[in-house]
Motif scaffolding. Structure first.
Motif, short mmCIF file in Angstrom:
data_model
loop_
_atom_site.label_atom_id
_atom_site.label_comp_id
_atom_site.label_asym_id
_atom_site.label_seq_id
_atom_site.Cartn_x
_atom_site.Cartn_y
_atom_site.Cartn_z
N THR A 56 -12.56 -9.39 -8.33
CA THR A 56 -12.62 -8.08 -7.69
C THR A 56 -13.40 -7.05 -8.49
O THR A 56 -14.03 -6.16 -7.92
CB THR A 56 -11.20 -7.55 -7.44
N GLU A 57 -13.38 -7.12 -9.81
CA GLU A 57 -14.01 -6.08 -10.62
C GLU A 57 -15.51 -5.99 -10.36
O GLU A 57 -16.09 -4.91 -10.36
CB GLU A 57 -13.77 -6.33 -12.11
N HIS A 58 -16.15 -7.14 -10.12
CA HIS A 58 -17.59 -7.15 -9.97
C HIS A 58 -18.04 -7.57 -8.58
O HIS A 58 -19.23 -7.74 -8.34
CB HIS A 58 -18.21 -8.09 -11.01
N ALA A 59 -17.09 -7.75 -7.65
CA ALA A 59 -17.46 -8.25 -6.34
C ALA A 59 -18.25 -7.22 -5.54
O ALA A 59 -19.11 -7.58 -4.75
CB ALA A 59 -16.21 -8.67 -5.58
N LYS A 60 -17.95 -5.95 -5.72
CA LYS A 60 -18.64 -4.91 -4.97
C LYS A 60 -19.90 -4.47 -5.70
O LYS A 60 -19.95 -4.44 -6.92
CB LYS A 60 -17.71 -3.71 -4.75
N GLY A 61 -20.90 -4.10 -4.93
CA GLY A 61 -22.14 -3.64 -5.53
C GLY A 61 -22.02 -2.23 -6.07
O GLY A 61 -21.09 -1.49 -5.74
N TYR A 62 -22.97 -1.86 -6.92
CA TYR A 62 -23.00 -0.47 -7.35
C TYR A 62 -24.42 0.02 -7.48
O TYR A 62 -25.36 -0.74 -7.65
CB TYR A 62 -22.22 -0.25 -8.65
N ASN A 63 -24.57 1.33 -7.35
CA ASN A 63 -25.84 2.03 -7.57
C ASN A 63 -25.73 2.78 -8.87
O ASN A 63 -24.76 3.51 -9.10
CB ASN A 63 -26.12 3.02 -6.43
N ARG A 64 -26.73 2.63 -9.72
CA ARG A 64 -26.66 3.25 -11.05
C ARG A 64 -27.97 3.95 -11.36
O ARG A 64 -29.06 3.38 -11.17
CB ARG A 64 -26.40 2.15 -12.08
N LEU A 65 -27.88 5.17 -11.84
CA LEU A 65 -29.05 5.92 -12.31
C LEU A 65 -28.90 6.11 -13.81
O LEU A 65 -27.97 6.78 -14.26
CB LEU A 65 -29.16 7.27 -11.60
N ARG A 66 -29.81 5.53 -14.57
CA ARG A 66 -29.73 5.60 -16.03
C ARG A 66 -30.94 6.33 -16.58
O ARG A 66 -32.08 6.02 -16.24
CB ARG A 66 -29.70 4.18 -16.62
N SER A 67 -30.68 7.31 -17.44
CA SER A 67 -31.76 8.05 -18.11
C SER A 67 -31.70 7.78 -19.60
O SER A 67 -30.61 7.83 -20.21
CB SER A 67 -31.61 9.56 -17.85
N ARG A 68 -32.85 7.48 -20.18
CA ARG A 68 -32.93 7.25 -21.61
C ARG A 68 -34.03 8.11 -22.22
O ARG A 68 -35.11 8.23 -21.64
CB ARG A 68 -33.21 5.77 -21.91
N PHE A 69 -33.74 8.68 -23.38
CA PHE A 69 -34.70 9.51 -24.08
C PHE A 69 -34.79 9.05 -25.53
O PHE A 69 -33.78 8.94 -26.22
CB PHE A 69 -34.27 11.00 -24.04
N TRP A 70 -36.02 8.74 -25.95
CA TRP A 70 -36.25 8.31 -27.33
C TRP A 70 -36.85 9.46 -28.13
O TRP A 70 -37.78 10.15 -27.67
CB TRP A 70 -37.23 7.13 -27.38
N LEU A 71 -36.31 9.71 -29.32
CA LEU A 71 -36.82 10.71 -30.23
C LEU A 71 -37.35 9.99 -31.47
O LEU A 71 -36.60 9.29 -32.16
CB LEU A 71 -35.73 11.70 -30.64
N ASN A 72 -38.63 10.15 -31.73
CA ASN A 72 -39.27 9.52 -32.89
C ASN A 72 -39.73 10.59 -33.85
O ASN A 72 -40.55 11.45 -33.50
CB ASN A 72 -40.46 8.66 -32.46
N GLY A 73 -39.20 10.57 -35.05
CA GLY A 73 -39.56 11.56 -36.06
C GLY A 73 -40.19 10.90 -37.28
O GLY A 73 -39.60 9.98 -37.87
N LYS A 74 -41.37 11.35 -37.65
CA LYS A 74 -42.06 10.79 -38.80
C LYS A 74 -41.50 11.39 -40.09
O LYS A 74 -41.44 12.61 -40.25
CB LYS A 74 -43.56 11.08 -38.70
N ILE A 75 -41.08 10.52 -41.02
CA ILE A 75 -40.56 10.96 -42.30
C ILE A 75 -41.69 11.01 -43.33
O ILE A 75 -41.86 12.01 -44.02
CB ILE A 75 -39.45 10.00 -42.77
N ASN A 76 -42.45 9.95 -43.42
CA ASN A 76 -43.65 9.90 -44.26
C ASN A 76 -44.56 8.82 -43.70
O ASN A 76 -44.35 8.36 -42.58
CB ASN A 76 -43.30 9.67 -45.75
N GLU A 77 -45.54 8.41 -44.48
CA GLU A 77 -46.50 7.43 -43.96
C GLU A 77 -45.88 6.06 -43.71
O GLU A 77 -46.42 5.26 -42.94
CB GLU A 77 -47.67 7.29 -44.96
N ASN A 78 -44.73 5.77 -44.33
CA ASN A 78 -44.14 4.44 -44.22
C ASN A 78 -42.83 4.39 -43.45
O ASN A 78 -42.39 3.31 -43.04
CB ASN A 78 -43.90 3.85 -45.62
N TRP A 79 -42.18 5.54 -43.24
CA TRP A 79 -40.86 5.54 -42.64
C TRP A 79 -40.77 6.53 -41.49
O TRP A 79 -41.40 7.59 -41.51
CB TRP A 79 -39.80 5.88 -43.70
N GLN A 80 -39.96 6.16 -40.48
CA GLN A 80 -39.69 7.08 -39.39
C GLN A 80 -38.28 6.87 -38.87
O GLN A 80 -37.65 5.83 -39.11
CB GLN A 80 -40.69 6.91 -38.25
#
Length: 433
Positions: free
Chosen positions: A135-159
């Protein structure tokens, strides 16, 4: 020098572009549109020209523009954007750029929005009540997922990279989760020739694991041989089947993984012409121990066609005395390749899997629905179904640049009998920005 740049430089000095000194350049006569601006900048010592001429018809190099920017900064001009653009050239001139100026373009934000629909019909694998509806997964679902990536440069070798995620379930039978959560946060860089990721990372190998965990990844390339290692700890990730939900203080002794799982993996990848291959060793620790050897070969059998075969050999305390089957396999055939940057590109694929419990972790399929629930009373420790077998088919298409769609159909059942059987349809549309 362009008119807009001249006016911008004079405004940056905090004065209007009116004459307050004689123009020293013979090729900028009185009445010329740039006369007042050039006179001001020359008097302030910001532009030098070429001897007695300004040379306004010459192309300016980045180094020359950096020199002008450095002189303007020394006079107190607000040149944040120019300082960020010419930061490398300014460094070579020995000019210190302020923290604010250097970091104007230091943090980048990207992301995607995905709408997906899933519908699963199936039955529990339950040795005392086979045929009970899932029963837990028998019914369908509609899902809206938002993802946001934040990339910050620390120096020439690390972020630094962080990922925020928000989910909205649009059916009344599903729990709504509108909270925005920091799902991943890690540092990546190099220590000598070794690439390193450390923190809350994403651990993905489709046939074995798909989820976040706290840990470290390391890789090193030696003459075309890529060596990789993982060490991580995570809740509700490494299970023989999917979707067990545990709390950090779980005390259910019937759950074989009530404590956080620990995963270790070492892998060697090598290409031999068109043949791609890898050999990996996996070890998962919880109340049951699992060890798996994983061998994979992939080859383009014809134009746009690729065939991939994977073999698994494992052992697990879960199946001790229940099943002697330690060998599993998976075969995939794919045509084409859907690239988000190429509108109209597409692909189709089909996969067949045969995976006893001893070769399973938390693969990126819906096979777990055929073998749940997974507590001792409902057949988990008994190993009654001995894993899963079945197939999937799917297609992906790029509607426009960075707008993709996909659909998959999964049909899985337990290996020993058909009472645990799940059929799932999955579709999605993804907008990337």
């Amino acid at each position: 020098m362009k008119k807009s740049l001249l006016f911008a430089m004079t405004m940056a000095m905090g004065l209007s572009a009116t004459a307050y000194a004689a123009n020293p350049f013979t090729d900028v006569p009185a009445g010329h549109w740039a006369y007042d601006s050039i006179a001001k900048l020359a008097s302030a010592g910001i532009v030098d020209g070429y001897g007695s001429t300004f040379g306004g018809d010459k192309l300016m190099t980045r180094y020359e523009m950096a020199q002008i920017t450095a002189k303007a900064m020394a006079k107190g001009a607000n040149c944040d954007k120019l300082a960020a653009e010419f930061a490398d050239e300014l460094d070579s001139l020995g000019v210190r750029v302020s923290k604010l100026e250097k970091k104007l373009d230091n943090v980048k934000i990207t992301g995607n929005i995905r709408y997906s629909y899933r519908d699963t019909s199936g039955k529990y694998l339950n040795p005392t009540n086979r045929g009970k509806r899932h029963t837990e997964h028998a019914k369908g679902y509609n899902r809206l997922r938002s993802r946001f990536w934040l990339n910050g440069k620390i120096n020439e070798n690390w972020q630094y990279t962080g990922m925020l995620e928000q989910n909205r379930y649009m059916d009344t039978n599903c729990k709504t989760a509108d909270d925005i959560k920091l799902m991943r946060a890690w540092l990546n860089g190099r220590i000598g020739g070794v690439k390193v990721e450390a923190g809350r990372c994403y651990f993905l190998q489709m046939s074995m694991i798909d989820g976040e965990g706290d840990g470290v990844k390391a890789s090193y390339n030696f003459n075309g041989l890529n060596l990789m290692g993982w060490a991580m700890k995570s809740q509700a990730v490494l299970h023989h089947g999917s979707n067990i939900k545990n709390s950090p203080t779980a005390t259910n002794t019937n759950d074989p993984c009530s404590d956080n799982d620990r995963l270790y993996m070492v892998k060697a990848e090598k290409s031999f012409g068109k043949l791609d291959s890898y050999l990996a060793y996996w070890k998962a620790d919880c109340l049951m121990d699992t060890e798996i050897w994983d061998v994979c070969l992939s080859y383009p059998i014809a134009k746009n066609w690729k065939l991939t075969g994977e073999y698994f050999h494992g052992k697990s305390d879960l199946t001790t005395g229940k099943s002697s089957n330690k060998n599993g396999y998976e075969a995939k055939l794919q045509y084409g390749q859907a690239k988000a940057s190429v509108p109209g590109s597409w692909s189709v694929h089909t996969v067949y899997s045969d995976r006893p419990y001893s070769t399973m972790m938390s693969q990126s399929t819906f096979a777990g629905y055929a073998v749940e629930p997974m507590t001792k009373d409902d057949g988990w420790v008994s190993g009654d179904g001995d894993g899963f077998k079945g197939w999937e088919v799917g297609a992906n298409y790029v509607f426009a640049k960075n707008i993709t769609g996909g659909i998959k159909y999964f049909d899985y059942q337990t290996r020993k009998h058909s009472d645990g059987h799940a059929r799932t349809i999955w579709s999605e549309v993804v907008f990337i920005f």
